[in-house]
Design a protein around this motif. Structure first.
Motif, PDB file in Angstrom:
ATOM      1  N   ASN A  15       0.825  -1.205   0.000  1.00 21.85           N
ATOM      2  CA  ASN A  15       0.000   0.000   0.000  1.00 21.85           C
ATOM      3  C   ASN A  15       0.855   1.248   0.000  1.00 21.85           C
ATOM      4  O   ASN A  15       1.961   1.247   0.507  1.00 21.85           O
ATOM      5  N   GLU A  17       1.277   4.593   1.641  1.00 20.39           N
ATOM      6  CA  GLU A  17       0.840   5.319   2.824  1.00 20.39           C
ATOM      7  C   GLU A  17       1.326   6.747   2.836  1.00 20.39           C
ATOM      8  O   GLU A  17       1.233   7.435   3.837  1.00 20.39           O
ATOM      9  N   SER A  42      -3.814  -0.122  10.013  1.00 20.36           N
ATOM     10  CA  SER A  42      -4.017   0.221   8.616  1.00 20.36           C
ATOM     11  C   SER A  42      -2.823   0.965   8.065  1.00 20.36           C
ATOM     12  O   SER A  42      -2.887   1.552   6.998  1.00 20.36           O
ATOM     13  N   GLN A  45      -2.095   5.043   6.441  1.00 18.41           N
ATOM     14  CA  GLN A  45      -2.665   5.663   5.242  1.00 18.41           C
ATOM     15  C   GLN A  45      -3.691   6.711   5.652  1.00 18.41           C
ATOM     16  O   GLN A  45      -3.795   7.787   5.071  1.00 18.41           O
ATOM     17  N   LEU A  97      -6.769   1.626  15.011  1.00 15.16           N
ATOM     18  CA  LEU A  97      -5.918   2.688  14.479  1.00 15.16           C
ATOM     19  C   LEU A  97      -4.875   3.139  15.489  1.00 15.16           C
ATOM     20  O   LEU A  97      -4.118   4.063  15.241  1.00 15.16           O
TER      21      LEU A  97
ATOM     22  N   MET B   1      -5.989  -2.849   5.763  1.00 13.58           N
ATOM     23  CA  MET B   1      -6.045  -4.143   6.479  1.00 13.58           C
ATOM     24  C   MET B   1      -7.317  -4.221   7.292  1.00 13.58           C
ATOM     25  O   MET B   1      -7.655  -3.294   8.019  1.00 13.58           O
ATOM     26  N   GLU B   2      -8.016  -5.308   7.190  1.00 14.18           N
ATOM     27  CA  GLU B   2      -9.298  -5.347   7.874  1.00 14.18           C
ATOM     28  C   GLU B   2      -9.190  -5.891   9.291  1.00 14.18           C
ATOM     29  O   GLU B   2      -8.226  -6.533   9.675  1.00 14.18           O
ATOM     30  N   ASN B   3     -10.224  -5.615  10.021  1.00 16.43           N
ATOM     31  CA  ASN B   3     -10.308  -6.114  11.383  1.00 16.43           C
ATOM     32  C   ASN B   3     -10.927  -7.505  11.301  1.00 16.43           C
ATOM     33  O   ASN B   3     -12.031  -7.673  10.794  1.00 16.43           O
ATOM     34  N   LYS B  45       0.498  -7.380   8.772  1.00 18.02           N
ATOM     35  CA  LYS B  45      -0.069  -6.369   7.892  1.00 18.02           C
ATOM     36  C   LYS B  45       0.303  -6.713   6.464  1.00 18.02           C
ATOM     37  O   LYS B  45       1.382  -7.228   6.207  1.00 18.02           O
TER      38      LYS B  45
END
Lengths: 242, 632
Positions: A15, A17, A42, A45, A97, B1-3, B45
């Motif tokens: 990804n 970021e 996450s 990002q 987060l 990234m999902e939970n 991740k």
């Protein structure tokens, strides 16, 4: 004045970021922001996007042409602190987060003079008369160790602690922002970038590429070079030419 | 990234809740519905999912980590490297971190600190034996269970990517307090790096303070490089000298000055436990003595003491009396003949002096001694500390090639002759064959198990074994058994559960069939035709028809090869024999000969949601990377 910017996920990461924004307010005023997100599940990002968005919106909304240099700096200060608090609040509210944050380097250029604010290890460079100067000092562990004479320049490069930064947005309620400024005469270029560029491409190489590339292609060329050298991280480059 | 809370991985791990969110992974509490237990699942991740190099390194490292099996190490049960998801399943540990315990307690009682550090060192020695350096030993990575058991966690997995991941000093600060100087500089890290970190942990437990503390995280890193920590006894005078020495030795800035291994540190701790008043003889000037296989610290200390305190060697003087007597006698005898004998006396005196010189020379040569022959003796038991060898300066070198038992002296220089007292004799000592523990691969899919064993430099042999309770293709057991100590490079036999259903099958009725038909019928029944043993017999039945077969009417194990008897179509005459002329295929009534039935090739799936199917063929030669993507 011309501005061009580009970002790439690199060759290793999944990804991107990093986030960047730039804009022009009128013929003699423009601005640019680069953010490099980190942490959280996450991966930052969200943090970098929030910061980039907030700061750019704040600049666009608050700028007025009677602003002096110190007013511009205050505007940047205010914008960045607001961004910090916003990211921080989001980070603590959602356990997913937790720990997210971002660096930032932001510049407002008015009448051939640039005011730069930064937190973290994203950088601003000045390319002028065949030289390249790093305008911002990294807020990182290895930089501090180097400053104190504990690391040589060579040990800086591949140090396994180089990823540890000492300041970032979103990781605590308060944040300490550092300011720099420089003239940007006609032909000079102000370069804002995330460390994805500078871990792969040396200052000398940046200068060399600058000399052999059309301005509009410059960020893309730098990204290409960084990817060639490994592309281990996201790469973001914004260039402003006076 | 999902939970992933509420989701199920590979149909097996039901994610319950988030335990921790880190820079590289999210750790969840989950329920393993196959082994019926709570586990911790660390989902990486997707940062690096598409990067081949990362995935390969992760795979290799996690395989290596999975081999760690020690009561003081959080066990890794399973690792999955799917295309979409990479996760690690670990032992779920119910307890607090050592960090939390220390902040709750302030200082830890000495006995307890020793108890904890002993377990940490044991865990490290186990890992170091397998070539794994932790590199991030800190109280946050050390779990403490209610019964006092220590479990070290977070070995290596995903660590190598850490240097590419941005972290704030506050998150990294935890590490910065415990990192060794060489880590701070970015130099090579090895087992001694872990030793340093353990030293800091011990320091913290005993004094309640960190050796280098500062509000500014950066200063801490700098201090690791340049400052000397305050001596523990200055902070807490109750700390015995020997214990302080242990801490300080572990925390030496130069890795070569530290304990060279966890076992070495454990030895000193053992010595200390036996005698809390012990004072070790550590000085940090250049110590050239190799530290591997050192005789116990006690021995060395004693040896050192002896050499230091030995008085300077004096050449032994022969007794003076005879000379004196003689000269006295001479004098008495010459008394009467003073004048004439004065010259004689002078001459004799000169002789006496000459004799004295001779005697002196003689005594000098008696400063030489025979080199003792020590080859074959055991260093520890028969040489060290023995008075007979006190006259020599013993230097130890280690011979790794020798097959002799560890501690045996296999060579010496010089071997014989006379040398000055105090001369050096270099002893070459056998280090013995390296012993390793057999990794526990029970239950592993056979090709992973094979890679793991091979990674340990063992030779692997595979034996198939029927076993109803085990999943086909998995390892039932090994010989030697898991955790047993064996010589390096030994052969380990893995007993792998065969794929076949072990229920016996009835041999189908093949009478009257052709060979081809029989082959089909047998295969359908899970058996096989043994065409190499087809017999042709005289019979009135149509040529090519089967008139009999092995195990007629019986039930046999699946996979068994059945031989058939085929009619030649002719009753026996004098000229013909019962068996067909030779076994060449051309004359036989059957059409094509086929080779024995092979089982199907391994199928692979890239989808991490599907449980893996296993290979049924026997060993593939040098296959270090199993083809399978998702391993359940």
């Amino acid at each position: 004045m011309k501005t061009v910017g580009n970002s790439d996920v690199g060759r290793v990461r999944q990804n991107n970021e990093d986030a960047f924004r730039f804009g022009r307010i009128d013929d003699s005023v423009c601005w640019a922001v680069v953010c490099d997100g980190m942490g959280g599940a996450s991966g930052g990002q969200i943090a970098s996007t929030i910061a980039a968005d907030m700061v750019s919106k704040k600049i666009e909304k608050c700028y007025n042409k009677s602003m002096s240099e110190s007013s511009i700096e205050n505007m940047l200060l205010s914008a960045i602190t607001t961004a910090n608090v916003t990211v921080y609040d989001r980070a603590i509210a959602d356990e997913f987060l937790n720990g997210m944050g971002t660096t930032i380097v932001a510049a407002v250029i008015k009448n051939n003079h640039a005011n730069i604010a930064h937190v973290g290890d994203s950088r601003a460079y000045l390319l002028k008369d065949g030289t390249i100067t790093q305008l911002t000092k990294d807020h990182s562990l290895v930089q501090e160790m180097f400053d104190q004479g504990q690391l040589s320049r060579a040990e800086l490069k591949n140090n396994n602690l180089r990823n540890i930064i000492t300041r970032a947005l979103g990781v605590s309620e308060g944040v300490e922002i550092e300011f720099n400024n420089t003239d940007l005469k006609k032909g000079d270029v102000l370069l804002l970038c995330s460390d994805g560029l500078t871990v792969e491409v040396s200052d000398e190489e940046i200068l060399k590429l600058f000399g052999s590339t059309k301005f509009e292609q410059f960020p893309a060329k730098l990204i290409e070079q960084a990817n060639k050298a490994g592309g281990k991280d996201n790469i973001t480059v914004v260039a402003v030419q006076g | 990234m999902e939970n992933y809370v509420g989701k199920r991985l590979d149909g097996r791990y039901e994610i319950i809740e988030i335990i921790d969110v880190g820079g590289m992974a999210v750790v969840y509490k989950a329920f393993d519905n196959i082994d019926n237990r709570i586990v911790a699942v660390k989902i990486l991740k997707d940062e690096y999912l598409t990067n081949e190099e990362f995935r390969r390194r992760f795979k290799n490292e996690s395989k290596a980590i999975a081999v760690l099996s020690h009561p003081n190490i959080v066990k890794v049960f399973d690792v999955s490297y799917g295309d979409r998801l990479q996760y690690i399943v670990m032992e779920y540990v119910e307890g607090i971190t050592l960090k939390e315990y220390i902040s709750q307690q302030g200082t830890i009682e000495i006995r307890e600190a020793i108890y904890f550090v002993t377990q940490i060192l044991r865990a490290l020695q186990h890992a170091h034996d397998k070539g794994i350096v932790h590199r991030d030993i800190k109280p946050q990575n050390i779990m403490l269970i209610a019964d006092g058991t220590i479990k070290v966690t977070d070995f290596g997995i995903a660590r190598f990517a850490r240097s590419d991941t941005k972290t704030m000093t506050d998150s990294a600060i935890g590490s910065v307090h415990y990192i060794s100087p060489e880590q701070a500089k970015g130099s090579v890290m090895d087992a001694k790096t872990d030793i340093y970190s353990v030293g800091v942990v011990l320091y913290e437990m005993l004094t309640g303070k960190l050796p280098f503390q500062s509000e500014n995280a950066v200063s801490v890193a700098l201090m690791q490089l340049q400052s000397e920590p305050e001596k523990p006894r200055n902070i807490n005078p109750d700390i015995p000298v020997g214990l302080e020495q242990i801490v300080m030795r572990a925390m030496q800035k130069n890795p070569n000055d530290r304990y060279q291994s966890a076992s070495e540190m454990l030895m000193d701790i053992d010595e200390y436990k036996k005698n809390p008043n012990i004072k070790f003889d550590y000085s940090y000037y250049v110590d050239r003595q190799p530290t591997k296989y050192i005789p116990s610290a006690q021995e060395i200390a004693r040896e050192y003491q002896k050499q230091v305190s030995r008085p300077a060697q004096q050449p032994t003087q022969p007794p003076r009396a005879p000379r004196q007597n003689r000269s006295e006698q001479e004098q008495k005898a010459a008394a009467a003949r003073k004048r004439t004998l004065a010259v004689l006396a002078a001459l004799l005196a000169a002789l006496a002096i000459f004799a004295a010189v001779l005697v002196h020379l003689y005594s000098k040569s008696s400063n030489r001694v025979d080199v003792p022959y020590l080859v074959g003796k055991n260093l520890q038991a028969e040489v060290l500390g023995q008075e007979a060898y006190e006259d020599f300066e013993l230097v130890y070198e280690y011979d790794e090639e020798s097959k002799d038992e560890a501690g045996t002296i296999v060579r010496q220089e010089p071997e014989k002759g006379k040398v000055e007292k105090g001369s050096t004799i270099t002893l070459y000592i056998a280090t013995g064959e390296d012993e390793k523990r057999v990794p526990d691969v029970y239950g592993f899919e056979y090709s992973s198990a094979q890679s793991i064993l091979k990674a340990e430099n063992f030779e692997v042999r595979i034996e198939k074994e029927a076993n109803n309770d085990r999943e086909a293709g998995t390892v039932i057991r090994t010989s030697p058994a898991r955790d047993e100590k064996v010589a390096e490079g030994a052969t380990i036999t893995m007993y792998v559960a065969t794929a076949d259903d072990q229920e016996p099958v009835e041999v189908p009725d093949l009478m009257g069939m052709t060979i081809d038909e029989a082959k089909d019928a047998l295969e359908e029944a899970g058996l096989a035709l043994d065409s190499s043993r087809t017999e042709y017999r005289a019979s009135s039945q149509t040529r090519g028809q089967i008139i009999g077969y092995e195990s007629l009417g019986e039930s046999v194990l699946p996979g068994t090869k059945i031989a058939v008897y085929v009619s030649t179509g002719q009753l026996p005459t004098a000229a013909t024999t019962t068996t067909a002329p030779s076994t060449t295929t051309t004359t036989a009534p059957s059409t094509t000969e086929s080779t024995t039935v092979t089982t199907t090739a391994p199928s692979t799936t890239a989808d991490s949601d599907v449980t893996v199917s296993t290979s049924q063929t026997s060993t593939t030669a040098a296959d270090d990377e199993p083809v399978l993507d998702a391993e359940g």
